[in-house]
Design a protein around this motif. Structure first.
Motif, mmCIF file in Angstrom:
data_model
loop_
_atom_site.group_PDB
_atom_site.id
_atom_site.type_symbol
_atom_site.label_atom_id
_atom_site.label_comp_id
_atom_site.label_asym_id
_atom_site.label_seq_id
_atom_site.Cartn_x
_atom_site.Cartn_y
_atom_site.Cartn_z
ATOM 1 N N VAL A 184 -0.615 7.435 -6.715
ATOM 2 C CA VAL A 184 -1.937 7.986 -6.388
ATOM 3 C C VAL A 184 -1.846 9.495 -6.191
ATOM 4 O O VAL A 184 -2.649 10.267 -6.733
ATOM 5 C CB VAL A 184 -2.494 7.312 -5.106
ATOM 6 N N ILE A 185 -0.857 9.931 -5.418
ATOM 7 C CA ILE A 185 -0.695 11.368 -5.153
ATOM 8 C C ILE A 185 -0.285 12.090 -6.428
ATOM 9 O O ILE A 185 -0.766 13.192 -6.713
ATOM 10 C CB ILE A 185 0.320 11.593 -4.016
ATOM 11 N N SER A 186 0.608 11.478 -7.223
ATOM 12 C CA SER A 186 1.028 12.073 -8.495
ATOM 13 C C SER A 186 -0.164 12.328 -9.401
ATOM 14 O O SER A 186 -0.268 13.393 -10.028
ATOM 15 C CB SER A 186 2.013 11.158 -9.222
ATOM 16 N N ALA A 195 0.832 -1.204 0.000
ATOM 17 C CA ALA A 195 0.000 0.000 0.000
ATOM 18 C C ALA A 195 0.869 1.258 0.000
ATOM 19 O O ALA A 195 0.569 2.238 -0.702
ATOM 20 C CB ALA A 195 -0.937 -0.001 1.204
ATOM 21 N N VAL A 196 1.959 1.224 0.784
ATOM 22 C CA VAL A 196 2.885 2.372 0.817
ATOM 23 C C VAL A 196 3.453 2.627 -0.572
ATOM 24 O O VAL A 196 3.515 3.779 -1.036
ATOM 25 C CB VAL A 196 4.023 2.127 1.828
ATOM 26 N N GLU A 231 -7.122 17.070 -3.050
ATOM 27 C CA GLU A 231 -7.259 15.607 -3.124
ATOM 28 C C GLU A 231 -5.911 14.928 -2.857
ATOM 29 O O GLU A 231 -5.839 13.925 -2.128
ATOM 30 C CB GLU A 231 -7.773 15.246 -4.512
ATOM 31 N N ALA A 232 -4.835 15.491 -3.412
ATOM 32 C CA ALA A 232 -3.501 14.911 -3.229
ATOM 33 C C ALA A 232 -3.083 14.950 -1.764
ATOM 34 O O ALA A 232 -2.525 13.982 -1.235
ATOM 35 C CB ALA A 232 -2.486 15.671 -4.088
ATOM 36 N N GLN A 233 -3.343 16.067 -1.093
ATOM 37 C CA GLN A 233 -2.975 16.181 0.316
ATOM 38 C C GLN A 233 -3.786 15.222 1.182
ATOM 39 O O GLN A 233 -3.266 14.669 2.163
ATOM 40 C CB GLN A 233 -3.181 17.621 0.797
ATOM 41 N N THR A 234 -5.038 14.998 0.812
ATOM 42 C CA THR A 234 -5.863 14.020 1.534
ATOM 43 C C THR A 234 -5.232 12.633 1.455
ATOM 44 O O THR A 234 -5.209 11.878 2.438
ATOM 45 C CB THR A 234 -7.294 13.996 0.965
ATOM 46 N N GLU A 262 -0.907 16.060 -10.800
ATOM 47 C CA GLU A 262 -0.771 16.349 -12.223
ATOM 48 C C GLU A 262 -2.087 16.766 -12.862
ATOM 49 O O GLU A 262 -2.099 17.301 -13.974
ATOM 50 C CB GLU A 262 -0.142 15.158 -12.936
ATOM 51 N N ARG A 263 -3.186 16.547 -12.156
ATOM 52 C CA ARG A 263 -4.494 17.074 -12.598
ATOM 53 C C ARG A 263 -4.872 18.325 -11.803
ATOM 54 O O ARG A 263 -6.009 18.768 -11.846
ATOM 55 C CB ARG A 263 -5.563 15.988 -12.448
ATOM 56 N N TYR A 264 -3.888 18.868 -11.069
ATOM 57 C CA TYR A 264 -4.049 20.107 -10.296
ATOM 58 C C TYR A 264 -5.118 19.974 -9.204
ATOM 59 O O TYR A 264 -5.734 20.954 -8.810
ATOM 60 C CB TYR A 264 -4.376 21.286 -11.226
ATOM 61 N N ARG A 265 -5.270 18.764 -8.689
ATOM 62 C CA ARG A 265 -6.199 18.513 -7.581
ATOM 63 C C ARG A 265 -5.383 18.384 -6.294
ATOM 64 O O ARG A 265 -5.187 17.286 -5.761
ATOM 65 C CB ARG A 265 -7.019 17.250 -7.852
#
Length: 699
Positions: free
Chosen positions: A435-437, A428-429, A447-450, A441-444
């Motif tokens: 997932v964060i990338s 999972a790690v 969502e990335a920080q979550t 890269e979609r400027y979300r």
């Protein structure tokens, strides 16, 4: 675009007539910094460009009001803004300013290129002119009534109430902001960029080419402008502060600030390239470069229509691949306002919350106005810190480091056989970077920080489920495996948190004795392990190798107490009251009276001897007042502002010859003179000198 060879990232140039506030940070600078830091961590060639926007009418207005020169104003705020960005960790590769020589040269050259190509329209138009000030009035020097919504305080370029873009000549009942005079129309020559000639290109490039990858709020605003029909827009102004128009006939005129400011991205890149010994042109002129503008929604038209039209007309520049503009951030339910001091200013935050830059970065990203306006509240800021950063992220790291030092003297233990839970957790790690990338890269960024915080949650859950503090008593080998896995999660957090929480990331890497750009101080360079890059988290079996020595535990975050938050709320409440006082309408003058009417009024100095509340009356106090002539009863409606104890012994001004009036069965024989403060509190109108004797006649 295929994989870009390099990235040019720009962030809107802040205007140098005041400090940075949280609206600027949430809308532009935090998301831009997250993106730039992420791209560097993933091994890309990146230049992140910023600078101060130092021309335009608001600067000259501020200078005039303060009795200083425009250069004095921009020097002051450029220094404040630049220092704030540095302290807050916005990782510009270059932060320049539009008053710099290199910018004047670059903007002048850009203008002359378009001029020589015949890309401008030269017109003599009628502009508003202030005869008393002997100058043409730029848009912000004109106020009047908006023809769209009737707002009587609209500016000559925009109505801030309804958002309509205006020309100064559109205003009803225009007035000069310099003298208050009604301006006249006077002929003047200016150059215009014919946006209508670029309409077909813009429609194809944006409305067809970027329909799927640009944010809906950006695409929608651009479509509305294009569908409404584009018109020529002036690129010069009659002013003496700015970049002089560098062609014949341009004497006494400067480049319009909206024309010169975006060119500041190019001049700042040139400045960076000269310093670093690089060639600037590939970052602006190569098709394998990805250009991204980070801006707020009030700059969408300039960066998606006007600046691209300028770049296209010049002919040698690339166009932005994306313009991920954010909407506006409100504060405690109200629109941010610099003029009303309804803001959280970055220099004040840095002073009042030392070493807590990441808390504000985290809260602003969690509440980022990515697709709609959002609201910042101090209570939410406190909750994000206490319930997430402290209780989840900080708690996990602290437990891992404390237990590793307690059980193994800070040395990464050798794991035994991995259980299914261990393998699933490590797998999972490894999935988190991708997932964060994907979100970044979609400027979300929200969502990335979550997802980053979900990794910290994974670590907490793993420790809570595996309970190494219990297992150590019965199975030391199993405990080594548990702690090894937990340390890998901690190391992954150190890397993946860097775009969002750079100060925390550096502190965590220091605790883990990972090699940074500089020596940590916890160990000699030979003992340090290289800090992981982004993709290492996915591919490396061990981010922290067996036998590696980590440092002692330090708290990454600290709890923010209620009184700290209340102090901030009190500051805002004080601003609100000050604004109410400033905007409070003064009661109009009553009908004129004669001197003879005035002499009929008999005012005397008196002292309140006794006071008590009127039964069953919320507002009334029954007073015994010594008027110097007698002691009389006066009923006064001051009970909501004063207690009986507060007014006894008070010197007051009394109208003594007012006809008696019965109030709730008590005869009132006069009136106490009062006024009302800006906060709505009653105030006695009385003699300043406490030794003035009772009965003295006031005339």
């Amino acid at each position: 675009m295929n994989k870009p060879k390099r990235y040019t990232i720009t962030s809107a140039l802040p205007y140098t007539n005041g400090p940075i506030h949280i609206g600027h940070l949430a809308g532009v600078y935090v998301p831009a910094d997250i993106y730039a830091r992420y791209l560097r961590l993933t091994g890309n060639d990146v230049v992140f460009i910023g600078g101060s926007d130092e021309h335009g009418v608001p600067i000259t207005i501020k200078a005039k009001n303060e009795g200083v020169t425009p250069q004095d104003v921009v020097d002051k705020y450029h220094a404040i803004i630049k220092q704030s960005f540095e302290e807050f960790g916005i990782s510009f590769d270059n932060y320049s300013r539009t008053s710099a020589k290199i910018h004047h040269e670059t903007a002048s050259e850009f203008f002359k290129t378009l001029y020589d190509k015949g890309d401008f329209i030269e017109e003599i138009t009628e502009q508003l002119y202030d005869e008393k000030a002997n100058q043409f009035l730029a848009d912000r020097f004109v106020t009047g009534t908006c023809p769209k919504c009737g707002n009587e305080e609209a500016y000559g370029d925009q109505c801030e109430k309804c958002g309509t873009s205006l020309n100064a000549t559109d205003l009803i009942n225009p007035k000069s902001a310099l003298t208050g005079n009604v301006p006249t129309l006077k002929e003047t020559k200016h150059w215009f960029l014919p946006l209508d000639k670029h309409e077909a290109f813009l429609r194809e490039w944006i409305l067809e080419g970027h329909k799927k990858d640009w944010k809906p709020n950006v695409y929608g605003q651009v479509k509305s402008w294009i569908d409404d029909g584009l018109r020529p827009r002036a690129v010069t102004r009659d002013l003496d502060w700015g970049i002089p128009v560098p062609v014949p006939g341009g004497e006494g005129k400067v480049l319009y600030v909206w024309f010169d400011a975006p060119i500041g991205y190019i001049s700042s890149t040139k400045e960076w390239a000269q310093r670093e010994g690089k060639d600037w042109e590939p970052y602006w002129k190569s098709d394998d470069t990805k250009l991204v503008h980070f801006i707020g929604k009030d700059n969408i038209v300039f960066h998606c229509i006007i600046f691209p039209a300028m770049l296209k007309a010049e002919g040698s520049y690339i166009l932005p691949e994306n313009v991920p503009a954010n909407e506006f951030l409100n504060l405690e339910g109200n629109k941010l306002s610099t003029s009303k001091n309804w803001a959280v200013w970055l220099p004040e935050y840095l002073k009042e919350f030392p070493n807590q830059q990441d808390v504000l970065r985290y809260a602003l990203t969690a509440n980022a106005p990515e697709t709609k306006d959002n609201d910042f509240t101090w209570k939410d800021f406190q909750a994000r810190n206490n319930n997430e950063l402290v209780a989840i992220f900080g708690n996990f790291i602290n437990r891992v480091v404390v237990l590793t030092n307690k059980y193994y003297n800070g040395i990464v233990p050798d794991p035994g056989t991995f259980s299914q839970v261990d393998e699933e957790t490590l797998a999972a790690v490894k999935a988190y970077p991708e997932v964060i990338s994907s979100s970044i890269e979609r400027y979300r960024f929200r969502e990335a920080q979550t997802e980053l915080m979900n990794l910290a949650r994974l670590g907490n859950k793993y420790l809570a489920d595996e309970e190494p503090w219990k297992v150590i008593k019965v199975d030391e080998a199993r405990t080594q495996t548990i702690m090894y896995v937990a340390l890998q999660i901690a190391s992954a957090l150190g890397t993946l948190s860097e775009p969002f929480l750079p100060f925390t990331s550096e502190k965590l890497k220091s605790i883990l004795n990972l090699k940074l750009n500089h020596n940590n101080g916890n160990a000699s360079p030979a003992e340090l392990v290289e800090a992981s890059q982004w993709h290492d988290v996915s591919v490396k079996d061990a981010l922290l190798p067996v036998g590696h020595q980590i440092g002692e535990a330090e708290l990454l975050f600290s709890k923010i107490e209620d009184e700290t938050i209340q102090f901030q709320l009190d500051k805002l409440e004080a601003s609100k009251k000050a604004n109410e006082a400033a905007n409070k309408a003064v009661e109009p003058q009553k009908p004129t009276i004669t001197f003879d009417d005035f002499t009929k009024l008999d005012f005397r100095v008196g002292t309140i001897l006794e006071a008590e509340k009127m039964p069953k009356a919320k507002k009334l106090l029954v007073l015994k007042v010594d008027t110097g002539m007698d002691v009389r009863t006066i009923v006064s409606g001051i009970a909501e502002s004063f207690t009986p104890e507060e007014v006894v012994g008070k010197k007051v001004t009394v109208l003594v010859n007012l006809a008696p009036r019965e109030l709730r069965g008590v005869e009132s024989q006069g009136m106490i003179l009062m006024t009302e403060s800006a906060e709505g509190k009653l105030v006695f109108v009385n003699p300043d000198d406490a030794h003035v004797p009772n009965g003295l006649y006031i005339s």
